[in-house]
Design a protein around this motif. Structure first.
Motif, PDB file in Angstrom:
ATOM      1  N   ASN A 170       0.824  -1.215   0.000  1.00  0.00           N
ATOM      2  CA  ASN A 170       0.000   0.000   0.000  1.00  0.00           C
ATOM      3  C   ASN A 170       0.853   1.257   0.000  1.00  0.00           C
ATOM      4  O   ASN A 170       0.554   2.215  -0.717  1.00  0.00           O
ATOM      5  CB  ASN A 170      -0.942   0.012   1.211  1.00  0.00           C
ATOM      6  N   SER A 180       2.304   1.741  -3.397  1.00  0.00           N
ATOM      7  CA  SER A 180       1.244   2.209  -4.319  1.00  0.00           C
ATOM      8  C   SER A 180       1.030   3.709  -4.151  1.00  0.00           C
ATOM      9  O   SER A 180       0.864   4.432  -5.133  1.00  0.00           O
ATOM     10  CB  SER A 180      -0.067   1.462  -4.047  1.00  0.00           C
ATOM     11  N   ASP A 215       1.352   6.919  -6.722  1.00  0.00           N
ATOM     12  CA  ASP A 215       0.358   7.987  -6.881  1.00  0.00           C
ATOM     13  C   ASP A 215       1.025   9.357  -6.742  1.00  0.00           C
ATOM     14  O   ASP A 215       0.671  10.304  -7.459  1.00  0.00           O
ATOM     15  CB  ASP A 215      -0.760   7.854  -5.830  1.00  0.00           C
ATOM     16  N   THR A 236      -2.130  -3.109 -10.317  1.00  0.00           N
ATOM     17  CA  THR A 236      -3.593  -3.032 -10.484  1.00  0.00           C
ATOM     18  C   THR A 236      -4.167  -1.848  -9.710  1.00  0.00           C
ATOM     19  O   THR A 236      -5.241  -1.363 -10.032  1.00  0.00           O
ATOM     20  CB  THR A 236      -4.297  -4.322  -9.998  1.00  0.00           C
ATOM     21  N   LYS A 237      -3.431  -1.391  -8.683  1.00  0.00           N
ATOM     22  CA  LYS A 237      -3.926  -0.289  -7.841  1.00  0.00           C
ATOM     23  C   LYS A 237      -3.549   1.079  -8.391  1.00  0.00           C
ATOM     24  O   LYS A 237      -4.016   2.097  -7.882  1.00  0.00           O
ATOM     25  CB  LYS A 237      -3.309  -0.388  -6.430  1.00  0.00           C
ATOM     26  N   THR A 238      -2.616   1.131  -9.336  1.00  0.00           N
ATOM     27  CA  THR A 238      -2.062   2.415  -9.789  1.00  0.00           C
ATOM     28  C   THR A 238      -2.033   2.466 -11.316  1.00  0.00           C
ATOM     29  O   THR A 238      -2.301   1.466 -11.981  1.00  0.00           O
ATOM     30  CB  THR A 238      -0.605   2.579  -9.290  1.00  0.00           C
TER      31      THR A 238
END
Ligand code: FE
Ligand code: FE
Ligand code: ZN
Length: 293
Positions: free
Chosen positions: A93, A96, A100, A138-140
């Motif tokens: 996290n 990630s 961002d 997949t998160k970014t």
């Protein structure tokens, strides 16, 4: 094609990217690398878009292309161990969020130390790192992660072409993965930098040279294979000025950014100063400058 060369620079809470650009310009660099906060901690201040805007104005004016600017992830991120799930997920996290932040700063490349296998085998670590990166992707969006070639200190992963290849092979979205070479780390791991083209041949056949997106250009305080990771100033170490020049001017690496992570002069005193202006000048002119008296 113009040589793309710079150094790591600071990024402070008060001046942020604007301060980084100003520092890079003071070294006559045309690129730079920065951490979005402390190298050792996860403390991060909010990004001030106004400072970012001013930084880009200054970059445009001085022909610094953001595609050549590199972000470095903090050292504390370790995606190699899964024995503590909470910790593993925390790092996923946090990394990630770093991606961002890169996006908010308009940066598209972040260097990552793959990790250190402290509670598992290297084979398991490679699986854990790749799995973590697949989740991060997949998160970014967009940002490309550059796995750094490591010196092999302790249980570091990513200390050879084969180890880097094993991680990359397990990545689903290959467009978002690349490699950052580091001449000190390569030397300290096993690579003979005086035969750099042989290294590139092997890299090309196993991974593909197009995956090399950045090179950290450092001399080394230690002998080849020492697994130490102590950077020296250009021409003041065991690799030597001419071998490093041959890396920077290798035709097969044309157009990619070269970043100095060499130590400050008198670094443990209050008179410490950054030698990057001299090192950049010496690399541009291919002529050693003896700036340490
Ligand atoms: Fe690094
Ligand atoms: Fe490095
Ligand atoms: Zn290092």
């Amino acid at each position: 094609m113009e040589l793309i060369i710079g150094s790591h620079v600071s990024f402070t809470a008060s001046t942020q990217l604007l301060g980084s650009v100003e520092e890079a310009l003071s070294y006559n660099a045309n690129t730079f690398m920065f951490y979005t906060g402390s190298t050792q901690s996860i403390q991060r201040s909010n990004i001030n878009d106004e400072l970012t805007y001013k930084a880009y104005e200054l970059m445009v004016k001085n022909n610094i292309n953001n595609n050549n600017v590199i972000v470095h992830a903090p050292y504390i991120i370790n995606l190699a161990n899964k024995s503590d799930e909470n910790k593993y997920n925390f790092y996923i996290n946090f990394f990630s969020q770093e991606l961002d932040r890169c996006k908010q700063l308009g940066m598209n490349k972040i260097v990552l130390h793959p990790g250190s296998a402290t509670t598992c085998t290297k084979e398991e670590a490679i699986q854990n790192i790749a799995n973590a990166l697949n989740i991060v992707f997949t998160k970014t969006e967009n940002t490309v992660v550059l796995l750094e070639f490591m010196a092999g200190k302790g249980n570091e992963v990513g200390t050879s072409i084969d180890e880097l290849k094993s991680i990359i092979d397990l990545i689903n979205n290959k467009d978002r993965i690349g490699v950052c070479l580091d001449t000190c780390h390569m030397n300290d791991s096993y690579v003979d930098i005086s035969h750099f083209d042989e290294f590139l041949d092997e890299f090309d056949s196993k991974i593909g040279i197009d995956k090399i997106k950045c090179v950290h250009i450092n001399d080394s305080m230690n002998e080849r294979g020492s697994h130490k990771d102590r950077h020296a100033n250009i021409g003041y170490g065991t690799i030597g000025f001419d071998n490093l020049i041959n890396v920077v001017y290798n035709d097969r690496l044309k157009g990619i950014p070269f970043i100095l992570e060499t130590p400050y002069v008198n670094r443990n005193s209050k008179d410490a100063w950054a030698p990057y202006k001299y090192e950049i000048e010496s690399i541009r002119n291919k002529k050693f400058i003896d700036f340490i008296q």
